[in-house]
Design a protein around this motif. Structure first.
Motif, PDB file in Angstrom:
ATOM      1  N   ALA A  81       0.434 -12.392  -5.265  1.00 39.27           N
ATOM      2  CA  ALA A  81       0.138 -11.648  -4.106  1.00 39.27           C
ATOM      3  C   ALA A  81      -0.433  -9.979  -4.338  1.00 39.27           C
ATOM      4  O   ALA A  81      -1.398  -9.680  -4.144  1.00 39.27           O
ATOM      5  N   CYS A  82       0.237  -9.482  -5.426  1.00 35.73           N
ATOM      6  CA  CYS A  82       0.188  -8.012  -5.742  1.00 35.73           C
ATOM      7  C   CYS A  82       0.194  -7.751  -7.500  1.00 35.73           C
ATOM      8  O   CYS A  82       0.974  -8.266  -7.951  1.00 35.73           O
ATOM      9  N   ILE A  83      -0.710  -7.288  -7.895  1.00 33.75           N
ATOM     10  CA  ILE A  83      -0.792  -6.970  -9.498  1.00 33.75           C
ATOM     11  C   ILE A  83      -1.080  -5.489  -9.392  1.00 33.75           C
ATOM     12  O   ILE A  83      -1.973  -4.913  -9.132  1.00 33.75           O
ATOM     13  N   VAL A  84      -0.148  -4.704  -9.982  1.00 33.09           N
ATOM     14  CA  VAL A  84      -0.140  -3.147 -10.298  1.00 33.09           C
ATOM     15  C   VAL A  84      -0.451  -3.043 -11.810  1.00 33.09           C
ATOM     16  O   VAL A  84       0.184  -3.401 -12.625  1.00 33.09           O
ATOM     17  N   LEU A  85      -1.516  -2.150 -12.089  1.00 32.38           N
ATOM     18  CA  LEU A  85      -1.797  -1.714 -13.350  1.00 32.38           C
ATOM     19  C   LEU A  85      -1.721  -0.406 -13.825  1.00 32.38           C
ATOM     20  O   LEU A  85      -2.174   0.610 -12.992  1.00 32.38           O
TER      21      LEU A  85
ATOM     22  N   LEU B 228       6.452   3.759 -12.027  1.00 27.37           N
ATOM     23  CA  LEU B 228       5.116   3.774 -12.240  1.00 27.37           C
ATOM     24  C   LEU B 228       4.365   5.005 -11.719  1.00 27.37           C
ATOM     25  O   LEU B 228       3.587   5.796 -12.520  1.00 27.37           O
ATOM     26  N   TYR B 229       4.464   5.032 -10.298  1.00 26.95           N
ATOM     27  CA  TYR B 229       3.735   6.078  -9.788  1.00 26.95           C
ATOM     28  C   TYR B 229       4.285   7.631 -10.035  1.00 26.95           C
ATOM     29  O   TYR B 229       3.474   8.281 -10.255  1.00 26.95           O
ATOM     30  N   ALA B 230       5.721   7.617 -10.246  1.00 24.11           N
ATOM     31  CA  ALA B 230       6.257   8.680 -10.716  1.00 24.11           C
ATOM     32  C   ALA B 230       5.831   9.173 -11.936  1.00 24.11           C
ATOM     33  O   ALA B 230       5.698  10.550 -12.334  1.00 24.11           O
TER      34      ALA B 230
ATOM     35  N   GLN C 231       0.854  -1.235  -0.046  1.00 21.90           N
ATOM     36  CA  GLN C 231       0.160   0.033   0.048  1.00 21.90           C
ATOM     37  C   GLN C 231       1.168   1.301   0.228  1.00 21.90           C
ATOM     38  O   GLN C 231       0.601   2.310  -0.737  1.00 21.90           O
ATOM     39  N   GLU C 232       1.992   1.084   0.756  1.00 22.60           N
ATOM     40  CA  GLU C 232       2.852   2.490   0.667  1.00 22.60           C
ATOM     41  C   GLU C 232       3.357   2.797  -0.616  1.00 22.60           C
ATOM     42  O   GLU C 232       3.527   4.034  -0.755  1.00 22.60           O
TER      43      GLU C 232
ATOM     44  N   LEU D 285      -2.322   4.074  -7.582  1.00 19.67           N
ATOM     45  CA  LEU D 285      -2.595   3.114  -8.806  1.00 19.67           C
ATOM     46  C   LEU D 285      -3.309   2.113  -8.607  1.00 19.67           C
ATOM     47  O   LEU D 285      -3.731   1.730  -7.469  1.00 19.67           O
ATOM     48  N   ASP D 286      -3.896   1.702  -9.652  1.00 22.03           N
ATOM     49  CA  ASP D 286      -5.061   0.475  -9.779  1.00 22.03           C
ATOM     50  C   ASP D 286      -4.260  -0.848  -9.338  1.00 22.03           C
ATOM     51  O   ASP D 286      -3.082  -0.973  -9.746  1.00 22.03           O
TER      52      ASP D 286
END
Length: 201
Positions: free
Chosen positions: A108-112, A164-166, A84-85, A90-91
């Protein structure tokens, strides 16, 4: 038992409880029917026994789904908090068990974001290249060209998520995208997430 949607943290724990309860009830029904027939007729050779046997078929099918979920390891809360941090707005999808003809892979985690589908898996049986190809093929079949990458090392995964966040904060990638007629308000990421959830347990 609070319902947890597929793709949300806590989904596997919820599914384990739900499927176990449903399977228990589905086996209990034919058992009650069988016992009722036995008490009423004094013999197993009656229509109640036949109905009870037929009732075991859907119960057995439910048991297979229950066992599949029970074999999956839920995501640790500490890992979820850590994700989460980095994920921020992001989706994201959590606790997906992507199914294919060859195997079921726990992710465990997928970021799109944009064309990127970035995954983190602790599955000891993971075949990263095979699963990447499978997800990419499924997405392409639904009209979404994507770059799929599965990480097994947290540091590298979080580094890529931060990039990706940047990128999103800087204005993001300009991806040609035609909204879905059925879901005109859905973003590309939301539609990609829906496809991944559709092929997950």
């Amino acid at each position: 038992m609070k319902k947890t949607a597929k793709g949300k943290y806590g989904y596997l724990k919820y599914e384990k409880k739900k499927r176990t309860l449903i399977t228990a009830v589905m086996f209990a029904i034919p058992l009650v029917i069988y016992i009722t027939g036995l008490l009423q007729t004094g013999t197993r050779k009656n229509m109640f026994t036949f109905v009870a046997i037929m009732g075991c078929l859907p119960a057995s099918r439910s048991a297979i789904g229950m066992i599949l979920v029970l074999l999956q390891k839920p995501m640790q809360e500490a890992l979820y908090r850590e994700c989460q941090e980095h994920v921020r707005d992001l989706d994201v999808l959590y606790e997906c068990v992507v199914s294919s003809e060859k195997r079921n892979t726990s992710i465990a985690c997928i970021v799109l974001y944009g064309l990127n589908v970035i995954c983190y898996s602790e599955d000891p049986k993971l075949n990263a290249s095979e699963t990447e190809t499978h997800i990419k093929k499924i997405l392409q079949g639904n009209g979404f060209r994507s770059n799929v990458k599965i990480f097994t090392e947290k540091k590298g995964f979080f580094r890529r998520v931060d990039e990706l966040y940047a990128l999103k904060q800087a204005g993001g990638e300009q991806i040609p995208f035609k909204p879905n007629e059925q879901y005109p308000d859905a973003t590309r990421e939301e539609l990609v997430a829906a496809v991944i959830k559709a092929v997950s347990v």
